[in-house]
Scaffold this active site. Structure first.
Site, short mmCIF file in Angstrom:
data_model
loop_
_atom_site.label_atom_id
_atom_site.label_comp_id
_atom_site.label_asym_id
_atom_site.label_seq_id
_atom_site.Cartn_x
_atom_site.Cartn_y
_atom_site.Cartn_z
N TRP A 122 0.82 -1.22 0.00
CA TRP A 122 0.00 0.00 0.00
C TRP A 122 0.85 1.26 0.00
O TRP A 122 0.55 2.21 -0.71
CB TRP A 122 -0.98 -0.02 1.16
CG TRP A 122 -1.99 -1.13 1.06
CD1 TRP A 122 -2.13 -2.18 1.91
CD2 TRP A 122 -2.96 -1.34 0.01
NE1 TRP A 122 -3.13 -3.02 1.46
CE2 TRP A 122 -3.64 -2.53 0.32
CE3 TRP A 122 -3.28 -0.64 -1.15
CZ2 TRP A 122 -4.67 -3.04 -0.51
CZ3 TRP A 122 -4.30 -1.14 -1.97
CH2 TRP A 122 -4.97 -2.32 -1.65
N LYS A 158 -12.19 -2.05 6.89
CA LYS A 158 -11.42 -2.96 7.73
C LYS A 158 -11.86 -2.86 9.20
O LYS A 158 -12.28 -3.84 9.76
CB LYS A 158 -9.93 -2.71 7.57
CG LYS A 158 -9.42 -3.43 6.34
CD LYS A 158 -8.45 -2.67 5.53
CE LYS A 158 -8.20 -3.36 4.18
NZ LYS A 158 -7.58 -2.46 3.22
N ASP A 195 -1.71 6.64 6.47
CA ASP A 195 -2.76 5.74 5.99
C ASP A 195 -3.01 4.76 7.13
O ASP A 195 -2.18 3.89 7.41
CB ASP A 195 -2.27 5.02 4.72
CG ASP A 195 -3.25 3.96 4.24
OD1 ASP A 195 -4.31 3.76 4.88
OD2 ASP A 195 -2.95 3.31 3.21
C1 LIG Z 1 -7.05 -1.94 2.12
C2 LIG Z 1 -6.05 -0.87 2.19
C3 LIG Z 1 -6.00 0.16 1.23
C4 LIG Z 1 -6.93 0.22 0.04
O1 LIG Z 1 -8.18 0.59 0.42
P1 LIG Z 1 -9.35 0.83 -0.65
O2 LIG Z 1 -10.43 1.37 0.20
O3 LIG Z 1 -9.64 -0.49 -1.28
O4 LIG Z 1 -8.87 1.82 -1.65
C5 LIG Z 1 -5.07 1.15 1.42
N1 LIG Z 1 -4.21 1.14 2.45
C6 LIG Z 1 -4.22 0.16 3.37
C7 LIG Z 1 -3.26 0.21 4.51
C8 LIG Z 1 -5.14 -0.88 3.27
O5 LIG Z 1 -5.16 -1.85 4.19
#
Ligand SMILES: *Cc1c(COP(=O)(O)O)cnc(C)c1O
Length: 374
Positions: A111, A202, A178
């Site tokens: 990511w 998540k 993030d």
């Molecule tokens: C799942 C995830 C993403 C991507 O998320 P989307 O909502 O599918 O764009 C980005 N960063 C991390 C750390 C993730 O776990």
């Protein structure tokens, strides 16, 4: 009837999905009810206008719960945006980084690498730390962030690789994080960050909405012209109602935030994460068949990644997991192995069930391993 069925089906499963992932049962029930009749209005949540007082109340409560749980003051604003975390990979540099300027990035996995790629479309990217040399099995912490960096970007929990920052770099440069896969899972000083974003699916709800928490003083500094829908300031001004927001996903996020608060807030989420992850890692470390390559001090309390070296045995174990109703334990496609995700809503019993299965599998097959190495 329908709600009852949802419940009994669920009882048999252990949901270790990495995202979208397990949500509290009561959140699912409340969300299902709201789809049929929203708060006794006689209308579905999906049928009401997003500018009605009904929905504006949902937004306001969700925002204030975010601020309360994170203990943030009015220097910060809370937005609910479309496009998932992936859109933030682009929207962050678009709003914060002018062409010719430089932002510092940590490369600690899939990511983070994607975020780097997107940022380089808007300005210069200085990768100040990377753990790529050892397949992302640790976090590099000894690095320098040049003082003229516009911001430092990092991924607080590397969902795919199974590492997590347990303390954050000290720097005067604004930190952008993030937090998609560990948001609201632990207490921390959120004021260390200038911006935090997280896809909801998540730890805080359904797919379709992205949480952005931003310190307002870092905005309005780039020269480039921004499309209206991409400009954070427009969303702040419109109170997340610049256009139709993802109403259902925001409502599920509100229900999840209420649940977190009711259960005891971030302190309690952290206690549970500690309990579940200690059980998991101590079990895996005690079993000869399993190997977790992640440096101990950097291991994620949300996503544990480990391996059975012999691939045929590993596949057999994954089949047994399936047979025992354990969902989502196969590792990410580029990493392989086994991944056990332990988000807020996952009960300790599920981790216990997994550990019991891993232990009995180990004991039943360990002689095979000894024969192979003999
Ligand atoms: C799942 C995830 C993403 C991507 O998320 P989307 O909502 O599918 O764009 C980005 N960063 C991390 C750390 C993730 O776990």
């Amino acid at each position: 009837m329908f709600i009852l069925r949802l419940q009994t089906n669920k009882m048999k499963k252990h949901n270790f999905n990495s995202g979208p992932s397990i949500l509290p049962q009561e959140v699912l029930e409340q969300a299902a009810k709201a789809v049929l009749d929203f708060n006794g209005t006689g209308l579905s949540l999906l049928e009401i206008g997003h500018r009605t007082p009904w929905f504006v109340d949902v937004l306001e409560e969700a925002k204030s719960l975010v601020k309360e749980l994170m203990q943030l003051d009015d220097n910060y604003d809370v937005l609910f945006l479309h496009g998932g975390a992936t859109t933030q990979f682009m929207q962050v540099p678009m709003n914060l980084l002018d062409s010719g300027e430089t932002a510092a990035y940590c490369d600690n996995g899939v990511w983070g690498s994607k975020a780097i790629k997107e940022a380089s479309l808007f300005g210069n990217v200085n990768v100040v730390a990377s753990s790529k040399d050892k397949k992302y099995t640790y976090l590099e912490k000894d690095f320098i962030v040049p003082a003229d960096s516009k911001y430092l970007h990092l991924t607080s929990n590397n969902t795919v690789e199974g590492t997590q920052w347990h303390s954050f770099p000290r720097t005067n440069v604004p930190i952008v994080a993030d937090m998609s896969s560990d948001i609201f899972s632990r207490e921390m000083d959120f004021k260390e960050f200038a911006a935090i974003y997280a896809g909801a699916q998540k730890n805080m709800g359904a797919a379709g909405v992205n949480l952005l928490v931003i310190r307002k003083d870092i905005l309005g500094k780039v020269q480039r012209k921004l499309p209206a829908i991409m400009d954070y300031r427009n969303h702040i001004e419109a109170g997340s109602l610049l256009n139709t927001p993802p109403v259902f996903a925001i409502y599920v996020a509100l229900l999840t935030l209420r649940w977190i608060k009711k259960e005891g807030g971030l302190k309690e989420m952290e206690r549970r994460a500690n309990e579940k992850s200690s059980l998991l890692y101590s079990t895996i470390d005690s079993l000869l068949l399993f190997n977790c390559p992640i440096v101990k001090e950097d291991r994620s309390k949300m996503n544990a990644v480990f391996f059975i070296e012999d691939e045929a045995l590993q596949n057999k174990f994954l089949d047994e997991c399936k047979a025992h109703g354990m969902i989502g334990v196969k590792g990410y496609r580029t990493v392989g192995g086994i991944r056990v995700s332990m988000y807020n809503a996952l009960p300790l019993e599920s981790v216990q069930a997994f550990c019991d299965l891993a232990t009995s599998f180990n004991n039943a097959h360990i002689h095979q391993l000894e024969q192979m190495s003999a």
